[in-house]
Motif scaffolding. Sequence first.
Motif, mmCIF file in Angstrom:
data_model
loop_
_atom_site.group_PDB
_atom_site.id
_atom_site.type_symbol
_atom_site.label_atom_id
_atom_site.label_comp_id
_atom_site.label_asym_id
_atom_site.label_seq_id
_atom_site.Cartn_x
_atom_site.Cartn_y
_atom_site.Cartn_z
ATOM 1 N N ILE A 121 -7.684 -41.635 -2.089
ATOM 2 C CA ILE A 121 -7.460 -40.356 -2.689
ATOM 3 C C ILE A 121 -8.052 -39.097 -1.718
ATOM 4 O O ILE A 121 -7.601 -38.038 -1.962
ATOM 5 C CB ILE A 121 -8.370 -40.257 -4.069
ATOM 6 C CG1 ILE A 121 -7.707 -41.527 -5.042
ATOM 7 C CG2 ILE A 121 -8.511 -39.189 -4.754
ATOM 8 C CD1 ILE A 121 -8.383 -41.804 -6.377
ATOM 9 N N ALA A 122 -9.136 -39.519 -1.059
ATOM 10 C CA ALA A 122 -9.647 -38.613 -0.228
ATOM 11 C C ALA A 122 -8.710 -37.810 0.737
ATOM 12 O O ALA A 122 -8.865 -36.654 1.273
ATOM 13 C CB ALA A 122 -10.957 -38.934 0.508
ATOM 14 N N THR A 123 -7.882 -38.482 1.295
ATOM 15 C CA THR A 123 -6.843 -38.036 2.249
ATOM 16 C C THR A 123 -6.077 -37.154 1.415
ATOM 17 O O THR A 123 -5.451 -36.290 2.351
ATOM 18 C CB THR A 123 -5.876 -39.212 2.373
ATOM 19 O OG1 THR A 123 -5.158 -39.876 1.582
ATOM 20 C CG2 THR A 123 -6.691 -40.211 3.604
ATOM 21 N N ALA A 124 -5.725 -37.150 0.133
ATOM 22 C CA ALA A 124 -5.061 -36.075 -0.497
ATOM 23 C C ALA A 124 -5.787 -35.019 -1.059
ATOM 24 O O ALA A 124 -5.450 -33.945 -1.049
ATOM 25 C CB ALA A 124 -4.092 -36.780 -1.617
ATOM 26 N N ASP A 125 -7.159 -35.350 -1.563
ATOM 27 C CA ASP A 125 -7.802 -34.378 -2.136
ATOM 28 C C ASP A 125 -9.079 -34.647 -2.280
ATOM 29 O O ASP A 125 -9.702 -35.495 -3.115
ATOM 30 C CB ASP A 125 -7.531 -34.256 -3.965
ATOM 31 C CG ASP A 125 -8.255 -33.079 -4.630
ATOM 32 O OD1 ASP A 125 -8.804 -32.343 -3.882
ATOM 33 O OD2 ASP A 125 -8.026 -32.908 -5.864
ATOM 34 N N PRO A 126 -9.733 -34.330 -1.134
ATOM 35 C CA PRO A 126 -11.193 -34.745 -0.815
ATOM 36 C C PRO A 126 -12.341 -34.088 -1.875
ATOM 37 O O PRO A 126 -13.107 -34.919 -2.042
ATOM 38 C CB PRO A 126 -11.323 -34.009 0.623
ATOM 39 C CG PRO A 126 -10.123 -33.781 1.382
ATOM 40 C CD PRO A 126 -9.330 -33.606 0.019
ATOM 41 N N SER A 127 -12.010 -32.904 -2.334
ATOM 42 C CA SER A 127 -13.246 -32.498 -3.508
ATOM 43 C C SER A 127 -13.276 -33.404 -4.616
ATOM 44 O O SER A 127 -14.212 -33.090 -5.468
ATOM 45 C CB SER A 127 -12.691 -30.945 -3.524
ATOM 46 O OG SER A 127 -11.367 -31.090 -4.260
ATOM 47 N N SER A 128 -12.078 -33.929 -5.230
ATOM 48 C CA SER A 128 -12.154 -34.782 -6.181
ATOM 49 C C SER A 128 -12.051 -36.290 -6.073
ATOM 50 O O SER A 128 -11.991 -37.129 -7.042
ATOM 51 C CB SER A 128 -10.993 -34.491 -7.334
ATOM 52 O OG SER A 128 -9.867 -34.619 -6.852
#
Length: 442
Positions: A121-128
């Motif tokens: 998930i962090a590869t696409a949206d690190p903030s969430s």
Amino acid sequence: MATSPPPYPPYPSYPPDPAGRGLRHPRCWQRRWVRYWALGTLLALSGLIILALVREQTGTEGFLVGLGLAVLPVPLLIGAFRWLDRVQPGPWRNLLFAFAWGACAAALIAIVANSFATRWIATADPSSADTLGATVIAPIVEESAKGAAVLLVFLFRRRDFTGIVDGVVIAGVTATGFAFTENILYLGTAFGADRLSGGTGIASVTAATFFVRIVMSPFAHPLFTVLTGIGFGIAAFSGERGRVWRVVVPVAGLLLAMGMHAFWNGSSTFGQYGFFAVYGMFMVPAFGLLTWLAVWTRQRELRAVREELPAYVFAGWLGTVEPFVLGSMRARQIAREYAAYHFGKPAGRAVAEYEGYATTLALLRRAGRRGRAGAGFVGRERELLTELWNRRELVRPALDYAARTAAPRGRRGPAGFAPPLYGPPGWYEAPMPYPAYNPYRS
């Protein structure tokens, strides 16, 4: 010429095989010792891997501190679930398997799957990534991993899984093992953070983590997984007719467990006091409701004992006082203590085994009367009756004494002490006076 009475009261014989086939020898993977060896090896390897992973993240000192603190609620939780299971206690091997699965296999699955999913998930949206990992990924992965233990016991130890209480106990012990390993990780990591920052005392991260996870919410993981156990428990007494019901209800329980877990993990995103609001308005009432359900189910099992066992009294298998004694937790305890005090610990264990077999027999008869017992009803009934008959001479004095002691004052008990109406003549004698039980006598 007089004939000797038969050794057993009459019972139905085994149903014949309509195809005339003999017994088949099990294949290699169907043998019990092969399954036990494979399962033990799997759990041992999982334990070694999870031990190495946790120690790598916390360090040796942090691991030891986390281990010492995380073990504190374990005896309390195991004792609570064992107390709940006193009416029809399951074998310890099931509890050991459940705890080992939660602490080793389920924890390993959760650590590996949660880490992989969060990084993805962090590869696409690190903030969430962290928020989604805690509120979506973790509940799905962890509850599925813990629920697998309940499924395995339900499938392969079906005789020991007869209702809601069994599902609650297996699920709760599995979640206790999972929380034990998870607490080691969190507390050990918190201790390492305090070593780096110099935090000590009440203001330390370790103290805060200990208060939240060990003092306030040691029941959190068991509470979630118990919903899955209740689903399997409902499926257990639904019988073979409701095949769709046996699939839908466990899945619904698992989904509820995931939802409650996600709501709990997401409480920190609800504002400054979101955690305490969810704890007070949701977790505590849910814990109280499920506790009431478990205790009510246990009382329902005792009522089934009082209602179903008189049929075996009339057939000569049981004494007339036994439905009353076996349907009362107080009378059961008196019988065990009396037998252990006068005849030794083996006699006390024999009384406990007798109580367990009689409870299983009562629940089996209730299921059979409702058309939910399945094809193995006759064989299982015969097996349980034989176990009771083989212990009757050893446990009868304790049961008679418990009936006299626990009966209301001025009454001889609900069934009295008359011999059964039917059965082989001479197999039952009126109870003789036995010495009073006094645990304080020197």
